[in-house]
Design a protein around this motif. Structure first.
Motif, PDB file in Angstrom:
ATOM      1  N   THR A 114       8.328  16.718  -4.219  1.00 13.55           N
ATOM      2  CA  THR A 114       7.083  17.491  -4.284  1.00 13.55           C
ATOM      3  C   THR A 114       5.866  16.604  -4.024  1.00 13.55           C
ATOM      4  O   THR A 114       4.726  17.049  -4.152  1.00 13.55           O
ATOM      5  N   ASN A 115       6.111  15.344  -3.676  1.00  9.77           N
ATOM      6  CA  ASN A 115       5.006  14.447  -3.338  1.00  9.77           C
ATOM      7  C   ASN A 115       4.215  15.007  -2.154  1.00  9.77           C
ATOM      8  O   ASN A 115       4.799  15.571  -1.236  1.00  9.77           O
ATOM      9  N   ARG A 116       2.882  14.848  -2.172  1.00  6.80           N
ATOM     10  CA  ARG A 116       2.054  15.336  -1.060  1.00  6.80           C
ATOM     11  C   ARG A 116       2.015  14.334   0.075  1.00  6.80           C
ATOM     12  O   ARG A 116       1.554  14.649   1.185  1.00  6.80           O
ATOM     13  N   VAL A 117       2.441  13.114  -0.193  1.00  7.72           N
ATOM     14  CA  VAL A 117       2.602  12.128   0.877  1.00  7.72           C
ATOM     15  C   VAL A 117       4.104  12.048   1.141  1.00  7.72           C
ATOM     16  O   VAL A 117       4.858  11.595   0.289  1.00  7.72           O
ATOM     17  N   CYS A 140       4.414   7.353   6.223  1.00  5.88           N
ATOM     18  CA  CYS A 140       3.093   6.823   6.583  1.00  5.88           C
ATOM     19  C   CYS A 140       3.184   6.061   7.905  1.00  5.88           C
ATOM     20  O   CYS A 140       2.695   4.936   8.032  1.00  5.88           O
ATOM     21  N   THR A 141       3.813   6.697   8.885  1.00  8.15           N
ATOM     22  CA  THR A 141       4.004   6.080  10.190  1.00  8.15           C
ATOM     23  C   THR A 141       3.350   6.907  11.298  1.00  8.15           C
ATOM     24  O   THR A 141       3.571   6.626  12.480  1.00  8.15           O
ATOM     25  N   GLY A 142       2.579   7.946  10.904  1.00  8.69           N
ATOM     26  CA  GLY A 142       1.811   8.698  11.884  1.00  8.69           C
ATOM     27  C   GLY A 142       2.664   9.550  12.811  1.00  8.69           C
ATOM     28  O   GLY A 142       3.865   9.724  12.592  1.00  8.69           O
ATOM     29  N   THR A 183       8.465   9.493  -1.830  1.00  8.38           N
ATOM     30  CA  THR A 183       7.965  10.253  -0.690  1.00  8.38           C
ATOM     31  C   THR A 183       9.094  10.799   0.167  1.00  8.38           C
ATOM     32  O   THR A 183       8.841  11.425   1.198  1.00  8.38           O
ATOM     33  N   MET A 225       7.346   8.806  -8.393  1.00  6.57           N
ATOM     34  CA  MET A 225       7.894   9.835  -7.513  1.00  6.57           C
ATOM     35  C   MET A 225       7.935   9.346  -6.076  1.00  6.57           C
ATOM     36  O   MET A 225       6.968   8.795  -5.575  1.00  6.57           O
ATOM     37  N   GLY A 275      -0.054  10.715  -3.691  1.00  5.69           N
ATOM     38  CA  GLY A 275       0.622  11.961  -3.326  1.00  5.69           C
ATOM     39  C   GLY A 275       1.177  12.758  -4.489  1.00  5.69           C
ATOM     40  O   GLY A 275       1.559  13.911  -4.328  1.00  5.69           O
ATOM     41  N   GLY A 318      -3.633   7.266   6.605  1.00  7.83           N
ATOM     42  CA  GLY A 318      -2.279   7.476   6.076  1.00  7.83           C
ATOM     43  C   GLY A 318      -1.205   6.655   6.745  1.00  7.83           C
ATOM     44  O   GLY A 318      -0.014   6.897   6.527  1.00  7.83           O
ATOM     45  N   SER A 377       9.163  -6.281  -0.991  1.00 12.51           N
ATOM     46  CA  SER A 377       8.817  -6.171   0.437  1.00 12.51           C
ATOM     47  C   SER A 377       8.484  -7.524   1.062  1.00 12.51           C
ATOM     48  O   SER A 377       8.188  -7.602   2.236  1.00 12.51           O
ATOM     49  N   TRP A 421       0.819  -1.220   0.000  1.00 14.40           N
ATOM     50  CA  TRP A 421       0.000   0.000   0.000  1.00 14.40           C
ATOM     51  C   TRP A 421       0.853   1.270   0.000  1.00 14.40           C
ATOM     52  O   TRP A 421       0.374   2.339  -0.395  1.00 14.40           O
ATOM     53  N   LEU A 458      11.438   0.703   2.999  1.00 11.15           N
ATOM     54  CA  LEU A 458      10.020   0.391   2.818  1.00 11.15           C
ATOM     55  C   LEU A 458       9.133   1.463   3.460  1.00 11.15           C
ATOM     56  O   LEU A 458       9.448   1.993   4.520  1.00 11.15           O
ATOM     57  N   ILE A 459       8.015   1.774   2.792  1.00 10.15           N
ATOM     58  CA  ILE A 459       7.031   2.717   3.317  1.00 10.15           C
ATOM     59  C   ILE A 459       6.086   1.989   4.265  1.00 10.15           C
ATOM     60  O   ILE A 459       5.717   0.841   4.022  1.00 10.15           O
ATOM     61  N   GLY A 460       5.693   2.654   5.371  1.00 15.46           N
ATOM     62  CA  GLY A 460       4.581   2.155   6.170  1.00 15.46           C
ATOM     63  C   GLY A 460       4.965   1.383   7.421  1.00 15.46           C
ATOM     64  O   GLY A 460       4.093   0.873   8.116  1.00 15.46           O
TER      65      GLY A 460
END
Lengths: 387, 387
Positions: free
Chosen positions: B44-47, B77-79, B218, B216, A310, A337, B386, A302, B111-113
């Protein structure tokens, strides 16, 4: 049954020898009336084939008598000689049918940059006219296939009238129409303005929402022929509804047969402030090679979805990064998010269809764009296509 | 020699245990002054990741004392917890160096998240501070690698001063900066405004013109540290020129090591009415999976180039379809929008680099965007990353 299912149409598909495989490669669809109403939508690419340039003129007056289609060569980037080839093809059809060449739409599909072998194509047109039959729809659907593995046909039945359709397309398949050729027929009684408006509305929410590989074609053409043979007068809303169902069937069939794909993926965006915003976000995700490769690996990654969301500018889609929710096959894998349910709960290997739902939590509009995964077979087919 | 080649810098790269491979994963770069001028550009990513949110604040006053970087996790994306992790990392560095946490840039990649394992990262920071050395540049460059197969470093020498640099990035590599982390150092005497302007100008024509896979990131961050230790005052033009060379070297190295690539491809657009038009056309071509798969197959399929050129709107780039010329490795394979020299004259198998030149014949501006081919190895790496 497909394009010859509605009353008033004949079709044929024959072998002209344009393809090295000696499979059928010339299709013809004829509207026997009593009406000869026609409409068409074309690729928005600025580099277009001679058939698109020709057919835009044909459809301008809302009258189409026939559509002749060939696989085995796109007749794109072929200069003035290529345009003359298209013109001669329309003239041959017109001469044999006893109509005007200016009422014959021409479609070609295959490799860009090479002339068509007219010494094979014109005799193929003769054969196609000779083979015209009120049961010829399936033969025509087969003759327009290139890398397609199955013909794509549909038949949508209404009270006393119907819509038939056929399409081809498996690669170079992207918005501003999925890269493909399609012919739709109806025996409804409609005028040209209604046919045009209904076709535009129907393609905008179906073919335009398929993005297989992000590559816009030079040849996309969807043609609607209305014969009026049912005698049933149909309004804009009714026609749009039936065409949307027919185009939706065909668009879904294109994705299901996309080159090398092992997953059909519906990216549904909800909670958008506008439908356009939902479409833009869905498109950004369906364009991501990383996301599509992850789907091929049955990896519910995800993070690659959020990183694509984004990239959409705030002028296009309102959302806050910490308000984004993502579900894959019903598992809420991302909430606000950040990580939600455990990724191991998502089983992507069990079925071909994948349903991704992204909630922007910024409104009440939604849209779905279909794509497929990025696979070894896609690379294989597209690294060896023309050689 | 890389970031520690200019005078006034120490660096280190150590094993904190963030990566399962037990390769080095924490890098630290310290500016020992006398100046502590800093500038940075971000995705420039919004996330964005917590490190980007943090570091944007750090750089706002033009002062940076250190950059701490980790591989093995992007902290995106880890809050709020993820942001606290970044904050704690900067505080640990500041405490050990005796500076303010507000002057410590943090970069994370992976890795994201997923949260970072702080019980490993903070001891890693301690080790990195202990290992700081004026020869530590290569260790730092190695510690930021993820799927990179080689460290990317550069050193640009001028009269009495120089620019050093390191970068990482092999996937999720696309415009609005190539997806990557980079640290540049210089011992020139410059002020913060000059550093910022020069860095923006240099990245705009180098990292921003690499598009490996259209995705792009993050986390993209390019940080410039100026120590002033050479005592040589340098103006904007001079600094921009040296930074452009350094960033160009690193950007080229990113393409050369892109995931799974077998060809590095320069798409040069000439004859454009503006530089922006040339960039837009080049980007459209470098985004095409069909074109990139053809390159992998050593197939000089110029039709797939023209079909991409045709997707660029006329408001963005002026051209006529029948005026387009395309050369591949110097062979004029398309002239005036139609077939030119025989495709068999193009030998793509002989070398890794491919040079595509597209002449729009609509002006005198030009631009080059680098990409790579789309290969089985890309699919393999990105379908299994992943899991």
């Amino acid at each position: 049954m497909s394009i010859t299912a509605p009353a008033g149409f004949r079709a044929a598909g024959v072998i002209a020898g344009l393809k090295a495989s000696r499979k059928s490669d010339v299709a013809l669809v004829v509207n026997d009336g009593p009406l000869h109403v026609g409409a068409a939508v074309f690729t928005t690419n600025r580099v277009v084939g001679a058939p698109v340039t020709w057919s835009r003129q044909v459809v301008a007056d809302g009258v189409i008598n026939a559509v002749v289609l060939n696989s085995g060569g796109a007749n794109v980037c072929t200069g003035p000689e290529g345009f003359a080839d298209t013109h001669h093809t329309a003239e041959r059809v017109a001469e044999l049918l006893g109509c005007s060449a200016g009422d014959v739409v021409v479609c070609s599909t295959g490799l860009i940059g090479e002339r068509l072998p007219m010494d094979k194509l014109l005799p193929g047109v003769d054969s196609a006219v000779a083979a015209l039959h009120t049961d010829g729809g399936d033969d025509a659907a087969t003759a327009i296939m290139t890398t397609d593995t199955v013909p794509k046909i549909t038949h949508v039945i209404r009270a006393g009238w119907s819509v038939g359709g056929m399409a081809k397309g498996a690669g170079m398949l992207a918005p501003a129409m999925a890269t493909m050729l399609s012919v739709l027929t109806t025996d409804a009684v409609v005028d040209a303005a209604t046919a045009d408006a209904a076709l535009r509305a129907a393609t905008a929410t179906t073919f335009d929402r398929v993005d297989s590989d992000g590559c816009m074609s030079t040849s996309d053409t969807v043609t609607l022929l209305a014969s009026g043979a049912s005698g049933v007068e149909v309004g804009l809303a009714e026609l749009t509804d039936a065409l949307t169902q027919a185009c939706g069937d065909l668009a879904r069939a294109l994705v299901a047969d996309a080159e090398g794909a092992s997953h059909d993926i519906a990216v549904k965006v909800v909670g958008a402030h506008s439908e356009a915003a939902a479409v833009a976000v869905a498109r950004a995700v369906t364009r991501s090679n990383l996301f599509k490769a992850a789907m091929f690996g049955n990896d519910p990654n995800w993070g690659r979805i959020l990183s694509q969301v984004g990239t959409v500018p705030i002028e296009v889609a309102e959302f806050e990064a910490d308000q984004l929710d993502v579900a894959i096959n019903g598992v809420q894998i991302c909430r606000g998010g950040a990580a939600g349910a455990d990724r191991s709960l998502v089983d992507l290997a069990a079925q071909r269809e994948v349903h991704v739902e992204i909630d922007l939590n910024a409104g009440s509009h939604e849209a779905t764009v279909w794509t497929n995964d990025l696979t070894h077979d896609y690379i294989h087919e597209n690294s060896a296509y023309s050689t």
